[in-house]
Design a protein around this motif. Structure first.
Motif, PDB file in Angstrom:
ATOM      1  N   LEU A   1     -13.950 -79.453 -53.196  1.00  0.00           N
ATOM      2  CA  LEU A   1     -13.117 -80.142 -54.274  1.00  0.00           C
ATOM      3  C   LEU A   1     -11.076 -79.591 -54.313  1.00  0.00           C
ATOM      4  CD1 LEU A   1     -15.716 -79.921 -57.108  1.00  0.00           C
ATOM      5  CD2 LEU A   1     -14.458 -81.391 -56.362  1.00  0.00           C
ATOM      6  N   ASN A   2     -10.515 -79.812 -54.526  1.00  0.00           N
ATOM      7  CA  ASN A   2      -8.757 -79.504 -54.863  1.00  0.00           C
ATOM      8  C   ASN A   2      -9.393 -78.052 -56.362  1.00  0.00           C
ATOM      9  OD1 ASN A   2      -7.852 -80.232 -52.211  1.00  0.00           O
ATOM     10  ND2 ASN A   2      -7.645 -81.845 -53.382  1.00  0.00           N
ATOM     11  N   ILE A   3     -10.267 -77.539 -56.439  1.00  0.00           N
ATOM     12  CA  ILE A   3     -10.547 -77.122 -57.407  1.00  0.00           C
ATOM     13  C   ILE A   3     -11.471 -76.156 -56.649  1.00  0.00           C
ATOM     14  CG2 ILE A   3     -11.704 -77.767 -59.098  1.00  0.00           C
ATOM     15  CD1 ILE A   3     -10.125 -77.077 -61.112  1.00  0.00           C
ATOM     16  N   ASN A   4     -11.586 -74.814 -57.388  1.00  0.00           N
ATOM     17  CA  ASN A   4     -13.131 -73.503 -57.271  1.00  0.00           C
ATOM     18  C   ASN A   4     -12.229 -73.178 -58.195  1.00  0.00           C
ATOM     19  OD1 ASN A   4     -10.459 -71.121 -57.294  1.00  0.00           O
ATOM     20  ND2 ASN A   4     -10.996 -71.883 -54.763  1.00  0.00           N
ATOM     21  N   GLY A   5     -13.875 -72.229 -58.432  1.00  0.00           N
ATOM     22  CA  GLY A   5     -14.406 -71.166 -59.587  1.00  0.00           C
ATOM     23  C   GLY A   5     -13.054 -69.985 -60.609  1.00  0.00           C
ATOM     24  N   ASN A   6     -12.528 -69.760 -59.063  1.00  0.00           N
ATOM     25  CA  ASN A   6     -10.906 -68.407 -59.954  1.00  0.00           C
ATOM     26  C   ASN A   6     -10.016 -69.716 -60.108  1.00  0.00           C
ATOM     27  OD1 ASN A   6     -12.438 -66.971 -58.212  1.00  0.00           O
ATOM     28  ND2 ASN A   6     -11.550 -67.341 -56.035  1.00  0.00           N
ATOM     29  N   ASP A   7      -9.993 -70.449 -59.850  1.00  0.00           N
ATOM     30  CA  ASP A   7      -9.092 -71.524 -60.206  1.00  0.00           C
ATOM     31  C   ASP A   7      -9.432 -71.561 -61.652  1.00  0.00           C
ATOM     32  OD1 ASP A   7      -7.628 -72.183 -58.295  1.00  0.00           O
ATOM     33  OD2 ASP A   7      -8.898 -74.184 -58.313  1.00  0.00           O
ATOM     34  N   LEU A   8     -11.226 -72.090 -62.631  1.00  0.00           N
ATOM     35  CA  LEU A   8     -11.808 -72.476 -63.865  1.00  0.00           C
ATOM     36  C   LEU A   8     -11.625 -70.881 -64.651  1.00  0.00           C
ATOM     37  CD1 LEU A   8     -14.734 -73.946 -63.000  1.00  0.00           C
ATOM     38  CD2 LEU A   8     -12.446 -75.190 -63.926  1.00  0.00           C
ATOM     39  N   ILE A   9     -11.752 -69.933 -63.481  1.00  0.00           N
ATOM     40  CA  ILE A   9     -11.595 -68.473 -64.720  1.00  0.00           C
ATOM     41  C   ILE A   9     -10.232 -68.376 -64.799  1.00  0.00           C
ATOM     42  CG2 ILE A   9     -11.440 -66.408 -64.503  1.00  0.00           C
ATOM     43  CD1 ILE A   9     -14.264 -66.694 -62.397  1.00  0.00           C
ATOM     44  N   GLU A  10      -9.015 -68.752 -63.982  1.00  0.00           N
ATOM     45  CA  GLU A  10      -7.748 -68.574 -64.620  1.00  0.00           C
ATOM     46  C   GLU A  10      -6.881 -69.254 -65.703  1.00  0.00           C
ATOM     47  OE1 GLU A  10      -5.229 -69.540 -60.864  1.00  0.00           O
ATOM     48  OE2 GLU A  10      -5.859 -67.348 -60.296  1.00  0.00           O
ATOM     49  N   MET A  11      -7.850 -70.521 -65.051  1.00  0.00           N
ATOM     50  CA  MET A  11      -7.665 -71.742 -66.894  1.00  0.00           C
ATOM     51  C   MET A  11      -8.388 -71.319 -68.629  1.00  0.00           C
ATOM     52  SD  MET A  11      -8.641 -75.260 -65.183  1.00  0.00           S
ATOM     53  CE  MET A  11      -8.761 -76.179 -66.328  1.00  0.00           C
ATOM     54  N   GLY A  12      -9.615 -69.884 -68.174  1.00  0.00           N
ATOM     55  CA  GLY A  12     -10.233 -69.508 -69.622  1.00  0.00           C
ATOM     56  C   GLY A  12     -11.405 -69.443 -69.592  1.00  0.00           C
ATOM     57  N   PHE A  13     -12.239 -70.006 -68.739  1.00  0.00           N
ATOM     58  CA  PHE A  13     -13.891 -69.950 -68.383  1.00  0.00           C
ATOM     59  C   PHE A  13     -13.936 -69.051 -67.892  1.00  0.00           C
ATOM     60  CE2 PHE A  13     -11.780 -74.833 -67.290  1.00  0.00           C
ATOM     61  CZ  PHE A  13     -13.075 -75.664 -67.837  1.00  0.00           C
ATOM     62  N   LYS A  14     -15.256 -68.548 -69.395  1.00  0.00           N
ATOM     63  CA  LYS A  14     -16.097 -67.649 -68.922  1.00  0.00           C
ATOM     64  C   LYS A  14     -17.043 -67.992 -67.650  1.00  0.00           C
ATOM     65  CE  LYS A  14     -16.148 -66.492 -73.721  1.00  0.00           C
ATOM     66  NZ  LYS A  14     -16.949 -66.312 -75.387  1.00  0.00           N
ATOM     67  N   GLU A  15     -16.635 -66.550 -66.790  1.00  0.00           N
ATOM     68  CA  GLU A  15     -17.724 -66.123 -65.624  1.00  0.00           C
ATOM     69  C   GLU A  15     -19.035 -66.496 -66.235  1.00  0.00           C
ATOM     70  OE1 GLU A  15     -17.229 -63.035 -62.897  1.00  0.00           O
ATOM     71  OE2 GLU A  15     -15.214 -62.516 -63.985  1.00  0.00           O
ATOM     72  N   GLY A  16     -20.246 -67.273 -64.909  1.00  0.00           N
ATOM     73  CA  GLY A  16     -21.171 -67.757 -65.693  1.00  0.00           C
ATOM     74  C   GLY A  16     -21.717 -68.832 -65.267  1.00  0.00           C
ATOM     75  N   LYS A  17     -22.397 -69.340 -65.342  1.00  0.00           N
ATOM     76  CA  LYS A  17     -22.895 -70.647 -65.243  1.00  0.00           C
ATOM     77  C   LYS A  17     -22.182 -71.383 -65.232  1.00  0.00           C
ATOM     78  CE  LYS A  17     -26.189 -71.380 -69.319  1.00  0.00           C
ATOM     79  NZ  LYS A  17     -27.936 -72.479 -69.451  1.00  0.00           N
ATOM     80  N   ILE A  18     -21.455 -71.649 -66.324  1.00  0.00           N
ATOM     81  CA  ILE A  18     -20.788 -72.462 -66.649  1.00  0.00           C
ATOM     82  C   ILE A  18     -19.212 -73.232 -65.803  1.00  0.00           C
ATOM     83  CG2 ILE A  18     -19.216 -71.130 -67.764  1.00  0.00           C
ATOM     84  CD1 ILE A  18     -19.497 -75.248 -69.333  1.00  0.00           C
ATOM     85  N   ILE A  19     -19.461 -71.982 -64.512  1.00  0.00           N
ATOM     86  CA  ILE A  19     -18.356 -72.564 -63.853  1.00  0.00           C
ATOM     87  C   ILE A  19     -19.026 -73.510 -62.765  1.00  0.00           C
ATOM     88  CG2 ILE A  19     -16.797 -71.698 -61.620  1.00  0.00           C
ATOM     89  CD1 ILE A  19     -15.967 -70.501 -64.187  1.00  0.00           C
TER      90      ILE A  19
END
Length: 339
Positions: free
Chosen positions: A287-305
């Protein structure tokens, strides 16, 4: 001559030097010409020196398509029960070489006739004479297994999967009111039996994994697969094993019923080749997106990633054109509203 007299078989008890030429005190050249496996001297004495030699006789016979000389065969059968005193590792090496020969079924049949198979692989002996009681199967179970074994490529885990793919049937047969046999979950039970056998043989865990995944998946040739379903299958089985699975399935079908078609497997192979050659997304790391990108977007670390990435993977497997970072970010935000 003393050194040669301690060799196992006459074809291995010859020597050569430039001055004297061939030295052949036990008739090895003649046995080679006759395509014969024969012990040096007294067969019983040779086998008593090392019982693994019985298995080696079978292996040489299978690999070179030689016959085993009558007295050698009789002595091997007489002392076969002593194979139990040989280490599993040494038995495994000879047995695997038999499996990788051109026609491994020949070796399996000799092992059974000598009484060795009942010692090293009782689970396979249990399939001999087993009537599958199903119109889709023309052969009894043991014959079917040997046919499949001969009809897959000489790749170790693939040959092992062929040998074990249906051993679970012995323990799962259910007859319906018409007397037709059904074998629910024989793939799962067979995979567990194969795992136990291979652990007994002390093989690496990776070989166990590569063997059992083929057994677990071999019955899915009855299933209909969407493109997304095929991508999930590739993920489960692995890019390095997916074509081995198709080989097993084609052999399984051909050895079940002569009139059965393998066209659907061939079609499936072509689709998978296209997916892999075009590097279509089948894994999260593509995928052209990863967990770090989601965290930068404001996602909380954890299973939601992980849950979000898996959701995005599902979407991209259905629609490859969605695999662009900004589109994936929008999809992630939309998904998170439902979290």
């Amino acid at each position: 001559i003393e050194d040669l007299s301690r060799r196992d078989f006459t074809i291995n008890a010859m020597a050569y030097n430039v001055e004297n030429g061939l030295f052949d005190p036990f008739g090895g050249k003649e046995d080679l010409e006759k395509r014969l496996i024969k012990t040096v001297g007294n067969a019983e004495e040779r086998f008593e020196e090392d019982y693994l030699r019985i298995l080696r006789a079978v292996r040489f016979s299978t690999e070179y398509k030689f016959s085993i000389e009558e007295n050698t065969f009789k002595a091997g059968r007489k002392y076969a029960h002593n194979i139990i005193n040989v280490s599993e590792e040494r038995i495994r090496e000879e047995f695997f070489k038999i499996l990788l020969s051109d026609t491994p079924s020949n070796g399996i049949i000799i092992l059974e006739k000598m009484g060795i198979l009942n010692i090293i692989l009782k689970e396979l002996v249990d399939t001999i004479g087993f009537d599958q009681k199903n119109p889709n199967h023309e052969k009894e179970l043991y014959e079917h297994i040997l046919c499949v074994l001969d009809n897959v490529e000489p790749i170790l885990n693939l040959r092992l999967a062929a040998l074990f793919h249906d051993i679970g049937k012995v323990h799962t047969q259910v007859l319906d009111k018409e007397g037709i046999g059904h074998y629910y979950n024989h793939d799962k039970i067979g995979a567990k039996m194969a795992e136990d056998i291979l652990k007994r043989f002390k093989v690496p865990n990776e070989l166990i994994r590569k063997t059992t995944i083929l057994i677990l998946e071999h019955m899915n040739h009855h299933n209909e697969f969407s493109e997304k379903g095929l991508k999930r299958l590739i993920r489960r089985v692995g890019e390095d094993e997916i074509f081995n699975l198709f080989s097993l399935q084609k052999a399984d079908i051909k050895c079940s019923n002569k009139s059965a078609s393998i066209d659907h497997i061939i079609g499936r192979e072509k689709k998978v080749k296209y997916i892999l050659e075009n590097k279509e997304v089948i894994n999260i790391n593509q995928l052209n997106i990863n967990g770090n990108d989601l965290i930068e977007m404001g996602f909380k670390e954890g299973k939601i990633i992980g849950e979000t990435l898996n959701h995005l993977l599902d979407r991209v497997m259905e629609e490859p054109e969605l695999n662009k970072k900004e589109i994936l970010k929008d999809l992630a935000r939309e998904y998170c509203k439902l979290c």
